[in-house]
Structures are given as C-alpha cells and as structure tokens.
Write a protein that holds these residues in place. Sequence first.
Motif, PDB file in Angstrom:
ATOM      1  N   LEU A  94       0.827  -1.205   0.000  1.00 29.57           N
ATOM      2  CA  LEU A  94       0.000   0.000   0.000  1.00 29.57           C
ATOM      3  C   LEU A  94       0.863   1.256   0.000  1.00 29.57           C
ATOM      4  CD1 LEU A  94      -2.919  -0.818   2.489  1.00 29.57           C
ATOM      5  CD2 LEU A  94      -2.894  -1.020  -0.002  1.00 29.57           C
ATOM      6  N   TYR A  95       2.059   1.156   0.576  1.00 25.16           N
ATOM      7  CA  TYR A  95       2.972   2.305   0.613  1.00 25.16           C
ATOM      8  C   TYR A  95       3.863   2.374  -0.629  1.00 25.16           C
ATOM      9  CZ  TYR A  95       1.749   2.950   5.530  1.00 25.16           C
ATOM     10  OH  TYR A  95       1.069   3.180   6.704  1.00 25.16           O
ATOM     11  N   GLY A  96       3.652   1.485  -1.576  1.00 25.92           N
ATOM     12  CA  GLY A  96       4.455   1.504  -2.793  1.00 25.92           C
ATOM     13  C   GLY A  96       5.721   0.694  -2.707  1.00 25.92           C
ATOM     14  N   LEU A  97       5.886  -0.103  -1.652  1.00 28.72           N
ATOM     15  CA  LEU A  97       7.047  -0.995  -1.534  1.00 28.72           C
ATOM     16  C   LEU A  97       6.662  -2.329  -2.167  1.00 28.72           C
ATOM     17  CD1 LEU A  97       8.034  -0.204   2.181  1.00 28.72           C
ATOM     18  CD2 LEU A  97       8.703   1.007   0.091  1.00 28.72           C
ATOM     19  N   ASN A  98       6.936  -2.460  -3.444  1.00 27.92           N
ATOM     20  CA  ASN A  98       6.379  -3.561  -4.236  1.00 27.92           C
ATOM     21  C   ASN A  98       7.373  -4.669  -4.550  1.00 27.92           C
ATOM     22  OD1 ASN A  98       3.762  -2.349  -4.483  1.00 27.92           O
ATOM     23  ND2 ASN A  98       4.619  -0.945  -6.017  1.00 27.92           N
ATOM     24  N   GLY A  99       8.544  -4.630  -3.942  1.00 32.55           N
ATOM     25  CA  GLY A  99       9.529  -5.664  -4.217  1.00 32.55           C
ATOM     26  C   GLY A  99       9.062  -7.037  -3.778  1.00 32.55           C
ATOM     27  N   GLU A 100       9.696  -8.045  -4.335  1.00 27.09           N
ATOM     28  CA  GLU A 100       9.320  -9.425  -4.032  1.00 27.09           C
ATOM     29  C   GLU A 100       9.461  -9.739  -2.551  1.00 27.09           C
ATOM     30  OE1 GLU A 100      10.821 -13.959  -5.219  1.00 27.09           O
ATOM     31  OE2 GLU A 100      11.446 -12.229  -6.418  1.00 27.09           O
ATOM     32  N   ARG A 101      10.436  -9.121  -1.898  1.00 30.72           N
ATOM     33  CA  ARG A 101      10.691  -9.388  -0.480  1.00 30.72           C
ATOM     34  C   ARG A 101      10.173  -8.286   0.433  1.00 30.72           C
ATOM     35  NH1 ARG A 101      16.920 -11.760  -0.360  1.00 30.72           N
ATOM     36  NH2 ARG A 101      16.532 -13.634  -1.597  1.00 30.72           N
ATOM     37  N   ALA A 102       9.371  -7.391  -0.084  1.00 31.30           N
ATOM     38  CA  ALA A 102       8.822  -6.324   0.755  1.00 31.30           C
ATOM     39  C   ALA A 102       8.028  -6.923   1.903  1.00 31.30           C
ATOM     40  CB  ALA A 102       7.943  -5.400  -0.079  1.00 31.30           C
ATOM     41  N   GLY A 103       8.146  -6.316   3.057  1.00 28.99           N
ATOM     42  CA  GLY A 103       7.442  -6.822   4.228  1.00 28.99           C
ATOM     43  C   GLY A 103       7.914  -6.103   5.466  1.00 28.99           C
ATOM     44  N   GLY A 104       7.929  -6.818   6.596  1.00 30.41           N
ATOM     45  CA  GLY A 104       8.351  -6.160   7.819  1.00 30.41           C
ATOM     46  C   GLY A 104       8.239  -7.046   9.026  1.00 30.41           C
ATOM     47  N   LEU A 105       8.361  -6.400  10.179  1.00 30.06           N
ATOM     48  CA  LEU A 105       8.320  -7.073  11.470  1.00 30.06           C
ATOM     49  C   LEU A 105       7.419  -6.305  12.418  1.00 30.06           C
ATOM     50  CD1 LEU A 105      12.137  -7.787  12.006  1.00 30.06           C
ATOM     51  CD2 LEU A 105      10.383  -9.494  11.457  1.00 30.06           C
ATOM     52  N   SER A 106       6.778  -7.005  13.339  1.00 30.52           N
ATOM     53  CA  SER A 106       6.059  -6.331  14.415  1.00 30.52           C
ATOM     54  C   SER A 106       7.037  -6.030  15.541  1.00 30.52           C
ATOM     55  CB  SER A 106       4.900  -7.193  14.924  1.00 30.52           C
ATOM     56  OG  SER A 106       5.375  -8.377  15.519  1.00 30.52           O
ATOM     57  N   CYS A 107       6.820  -4.894  16.203  1.00 35.55           N
ATOM     58  CA  CYS A 107       7.673  -4.449  17.296  1.00 35.55           C
ATOM     59  C   CYS A 107       6.784  -4.015  18.461  1.00 35.55           C
ATOM     60  CB  CYS A 107       8.556  -3.270  16.863  1.00 35.55           C
ATOM     61  SG  CYS A 107       9.698  -3.640  15.512  1.00 35.55           S
ATOM     62  N   PRO A 108       7.308  -4.013  19.672  1.00 37.36           N
ATOM     63  CA  PRO A 108       6.495  -3.632  20.836  1.00 37.36           C
ATOM     64  C   PRO A 108       6.332  -2.127  20.973  1.00 37.36           C
ATOM     65  CG  PRO A 108       8.689  -4.253  21.544  1.00 37.36           C
ATOM     66  CD  PRO A 108       8.628  -4.538  20.068  1.00 37.36           C
ATOM     67  N   GLY A 109       5.685  -1.505  19.986  1.00 37.71           N
ATOM     68  CA  GLY A 109       5.418  -0.080  20.035  1.00 37.71           C
ATOM     69  C   GLY A 109       6.171   0.701  18.973  1.00 37.71           C
ATOM     70  N   GLY A 110       5.685   1.912  18.694  1.00 42.34           N
ATOM     71  CA  GLY A 110       6.303   2.742  17.669  1.00 42.34           C
ATOM     72  C   GLY A 110       7.724   3.142  17.998  1.00 42.34           C
ATOM     73  N   SER A 111       8.018   3.398  19.273  1.00 40.97           N
ATOM     74  CA  SER A 111       9.392   3.748  19.654  1.00 40.97           C
ATOM     75  C   SER A 111      10.342   2.602  19.338  1.00 40.97           C
ATOM     76  CB  SER A 111       9.455   4.085  21.145  1.00 40.97           C
ATOM     77  OG  SER A 111       8.745   5.275  21.421  1.00 40.97           O
ATOM     78  N   ALA A 112       9.904   1.372  19.611  1.00 41.82           N
ATOM     79  CA  ALA A 112      10.744   0.207  19.312  1.00 41.82           C
ATOM     80  C   ALA A 112      10.922   0.046  17.804  1.00 41.82           C
ATOM     81  CB  ALA A 112      10.124  -1.053  19.911  1.00 41.82           C
ATOM     82  N   SER A 113       9.878   0.331  17.025  1.00 43.87           N
ATOM     83  CA  SER A 113      10.007   0.258  15.567  1.00 43.87           C
ATOM     84  C   SER A 113      11.009   1.290  15.063  1.00 43.87           C
ATOM     85  CB  SER A 113       8.641   0.478  14.907  1.00 43.87           C
ATOM     86  OG  SER A 113       7.775  -0.612  15.141  1.00 43.87           O
ATOM     87  N   ASN A 114      10.935   2.515  15.589  1.00 45.48           N
ATOM     88  CA  ASN A 114      11.876   3.552  15.170  1.00 45.48           C
ATOM     89  C   ASN A 114      13.301   3.194  15.568  1.00 45.48           C
ATOM     90  OD1 ASN A 114       9.804   5.074  14.068  1.00 45.48           O
ATOM     91  ND2 ASN A 114       9.581   6.385  15.866  1.00 45.48           N
ATOM     92  N   GLN A 115      13.453   2.590  16.750  1.00 49.47           N
ATOM     93  CA  GLN A 115      14.791   2.183  17.177  1.00 49.47           C
ATOM     94  C   GLN A 115      15.347   1.092  16.267  1.00 49.47           C
ATOM     95  OE1 GLN A 115      15.066   0.210  20.942  1.00 49.47           O
ATOM     96  NE2 GLN A 115      17.288   0.095  20.886  1.00 49.47           N
ATOM     97  N   LEU A 116      14.522   0.098  15.941  1.00 46.37           N
ATOM     98  CA  LEU A 116      14.983  -0.965  15.049  1.00 46.37           C
ATOM     99  C   LEU A 116      15.354  -0.403  13.688  1.00 46.37           C
ATOM    100  CD1 LEU A 116      15.504  -3.947  14.463  1.00 46.37           C
ATOM    101  CD2 LEU A 116      13.070  -4.203  13.910  1.00 46.37           C
TER     102      LEU A 116
END
Length: 643
Positions: A132-154
């Motif tokens: 949806l954000y335009g990241l259309n690569g074959e391996r596009a994806g992500g990880l869940s993190c314990p909160g937005g601060s943790a996501s920004n840190q990662l």
Amino acid sequence: MTTDLCQDAQELDLLITRMKDLLVQYMDESRQPQGRLIDYKEPHELEQIMDFSLPDFGVGPEGIFPTITQTLKHSVNTFSPRFMDKLYAGSSPIGVLSELLLAGLNGNSHVYHVSPVFTMMEIHVTRALARLYGLNGERAGGLSCPGGSASNQLAMVTARNSLYPEIKKQGYFPRPSIQQQQDMEQRGYSFAAGINMSTYGRLIAFTSSAGHYSLEKSAVMMGLGTENIVSVPCDSYGSMIPSELERLIQEHIALGHTPFFVNATAGTTVLGAFDPIRPCGEIAKKYNCWLHVDGSWGGAVVFVPELTKTLLDGTELAQSITVNPHKMLQTSLQCSLLLVPDSSIFPRANALKANYLFHGQSHDLGDGTLGCGRRSDAVKLFLGWKYYGRLGYQARIEKSLSNVARFGELLAQDNFRDNRIQMLRLGCDRENLIHCPEVEEEGKRDKALPSLLQVCFWYRPRNSRLIDWRGTERVWRDSQELSAQEPPSRIPSTAATPLMVSQPYLTGNTDTNSATPSSISPNSSTSSLMSYVSSSTASSIAPSTTPLTKSIDHGVILSDPQERQQAKDWMEKVTKLVHGRIRTRGGFMIDYAPLGPYLPVFFRVVLNPPTIQEIDLTMLVDEILECGDLIESQLDTPSFCRV
C-alpha cells in the motif's frame, strides 16, 4: 458447564464466561449518553479502596472477580467515544477477540516451528501493508515491534548496521571532526596522509523539530548521544522544511560529520502534520542517508487512497516505515509494524547467529530483531483486516475525518456557546507573511497540510479579552535575541506558530488567512482534502453556506513583556484547572499540550474513535464550559486580560 472437560478447560470456561459478561456490559455502558469513562481516584485513594497485597494462598475463581470488577470501575473505559485524550482509542470487538486468541495460544514468533500460523500471518500482513505504501519488491514486508518507539529504534539500528557494518563488531569509533583534528594538530599530533582512520565521522540523524522523542531515546541506547539528533525547523503548518534539512546536512558534512539517517514524520503528535516525504527522500538519497518514515500516527491514512496520493506521497522512496495500527485502526495495544522494501535486510543487519535457537529456517523472524522472544502482535492487524477489509478500514477513517470536519463547523458558527472556545490558527496570516520566514518554502511545496484528527483550542473565561496569541507570539519572538535569549525548545521559532482554526480542508471556502486557490495546486493535500470531505462526508455533514473563516478579529496583541508573560501564565492556569475538573468528573478525557516557548498550553482533542456521534461533540463543548464556570472563582485574572 460440560463435566467431561479436563480441569483446566472447565476453569477456563468459567473464567471466560464471567469475563465475557463483564466486558460486554462494560462496552455497552461506554456508549450510553451519560456513561462515565472512569470513577477517577488519586493514588492514595486507590490504595484505600483496592487490595493491592499479594497473598500466600490464592483466592481462586470466586475471589478474583471482585478485584476484576474494581479494576474495571476505576480504570479508563477506552471503549467510550468520549475518550479523546491520546492518539489511540478503545479496541474494536475483533481486536479483543484477537487478544484472546494470542493469549490462548501463547505463541512466540521468534522461530517458525513454534508459531507457524502466526509467523505466516505476520509475513503476509506486513507484505500487504508494505505494498500500500508503494514498496512492491518481491521481499517487501516487515516485522512487528512492541510499540512505535521500538520500531523507530529498530529502523535506526538497521540503518547504521547496513551503512556501516563494521560498527556491529568493532563498536562505534568515529573519526575526529575537522575541528577536533585541528585542535589535536595544534597539540602536536599529526594526521598524515594514508593514516588508517574510521570510514565515518560522528553519525548524525535528522528529524522534524516536531518529531517524536523516540529518536533521541534511540540515540541514547545506540551510544550516539542526543546532541547528534538534529532538529530541522518546521514551516507554519508543523512540517519539516526540506531546504532547511539540506542546509543542516551540508553544515554537518562541512564539520566532518557523517549524516546517515533522515526521519520524515507522517502525523506529528501535537498537530498531526505530515513532512513532505518525496523532497526529503530525494535529499536523503543525495547524501547517502537512510530515509525512514515515522507513520506511527498518520501512516494509517494509507487506507484512504485520496490521502495516500497527497499526505504520503513519496513513501516508495523510504528504506523503512513505522505504522501503528493500534492507533487509528483500533487494533488492541500494542501493534506496531516496521516495513521495508526488502525484509532480508533485518537478519543481514542484525542477526548474531544464535545457533541454539535459530536453525537456518528463513521464516525465523526473531533473527532480524534486537530481542529474542516476541509477541505475535501483527496477528491483530491480520485478523482485523480480514474482518473489516481494506474498504472497511477506509470507511472507519473517513468517519473520524468527518467528525473533525463537523466539530470545526460547530465551533465556527457565530456565537456558538458565546465564542468561549478560541481555536488555534494554522499557517501564516496573509497580512503577516513578512513575519513567516518559512512562507517561501511553503510556496515551493504548494501544500497546506491538515492536522488530521487533532483539534486544538483554548477555553476563554467569561468577561476576558480576546487575545491574539499567535500575533503576541510573533511580537514576543521578534523581540528576543534568538541566538542567546530564546528558551530551549524542541520546537524552533519557525514552528511555533502553526495551529488550527483556519483549516481550509474543512470546507471548500478559504479566506485571507488561509491558502488561496491560486496558491494551491490541484494535487495539493488541501484541495484533495476539501474535495474528499465534501464528497465522502456529505451524508453526515450539511454543506456550510458560510466560510469557516471570515474577516475575523483575532484579538489584542500584547506587546508589553510583563503583560505577555502574565497573560501566558494565566491562560496556562485556566487550561490546567479546566482539564483537572474534566478529568475528575469522569465524563470525558482530553489532554493539553505545549507548542514552543511563547504560546500558552492549549487543549488537544483527538477525534480518533469512529464511534463518535455529534451529541458527543456538543456534550464536550458543554463540559468544557461547565468546568470553566466552576473554576472561575480560582482565577486571578490580570486587569489587562479583562473586558
């Protein structure tokens, strides 16, 4: 109860059945017109009311429910549409069910073989969201993190380890800055050509001056230091100025530092402003910086295509994106996702090859994180998306946007509740453009960004003068020697003026205090939101026949330094006293916020829950005015603030 169940199953049946009845009643009560959010007690009162001691012998099923009942009574009922305090709202029903599933399975999504279904759900939901954000690569994806601060840190750790992989093993040893080298040479040290020095200088990250403090927290944990997080000035709508970003990057390069990370915020905490992602992304690429988009709050508007084209333009340039479904999408806390164009970046940058746990399975998601055990929070978005569908999420966000529009219309009506709600103004007044150094940049951007679901205002006591706080702020700021006398603030002077009365996206009309049609491109966020609100909310909002902002008397501008400070202190006392009364009465929860050193704190109401009805909005205004009347005896209004 079925008697042929095992003992634990019988106990679970008893507990869940009773808990279900309590929660259903709790949610239903939250929607009643006179329902309370909380029976608020101070800490010492709770100590007397509830038993917080922990026994040697357990109380069992019958003994635990009095504690649960008291917990519900004295906790904030976030199911209520009148919980307007924070950027999150009560969980949706499917969110509650998702939590039950997670707790029932008690899965750990660090390795695939112990949580196969949860792992696949996380892979597929992050892939779908990334696209949806335009990241259309074959391996596009992500990880869940314990909160937005943790996501920004990662994101920041992954960026550093990807750009400068030697740090992962050797530690952080930047080469001396140019000034440090000169100082050392004066002391007799020699930096001969060919000397083996680090490939990088002090690592510098750049973020909006209105951005979230989690980047400073990340700098502390990474050993970079908070002084190396550079605040980029914002325009009068609260959005990062790209030319200032590039200027600051060039300044740090000239000092011998190494810019490595640019954070563009999609929905700031106070104003809900969106940084211009595309120009920020182009600048980041030019200087070999990692572009991160912190969409913890506003990233969910990706489910509304019209807003994706404007507010999120350029997300396909990002190396990472944070989004928190537990905010605008009402999944239960916590649910934060970090999305990337190629999810293999996580193990490549962060894995440590702990062979006793990870056995080479490519679906072992924990290998790319900074921890070990991890809760399967992405499952909550997966089930919610299945339940509502993409269009269902879009409709929920549109409903919340329509509530903001309606609230703006109510407050803009002549003499609505005696004009005692004074809205904050967003952007530069036409007559004051000379005092807005960022206006040239705004013209280049050709955008007037909205404040999303936040509504910001002051309560003005009876018989008090109308003070033009923005004009007073401008005079106050101009009277200071900014380089030496300005009080320290995360919000620099160029960002201290934005706010929200004259929001052009609430109607199709603008005035001399707002962006004019000639200054708004057909593709700007302002025109898109104007057309969006007028079309998608036509059924719930009657078209306004009068512009929201006519030629308005904004009030008196205070030029005397002593009067300015006294008036600011007085207005802050008003806001905090009213806020305290509202909180203790328990019918609503709203918050207040600062913005720069010159404006008094103001109310910030977050109209996030799609369950909000117009009666909730009118009741909120009545609640504020009632509480305002109750605290007037406690006010010592300065003489120059009286009518």
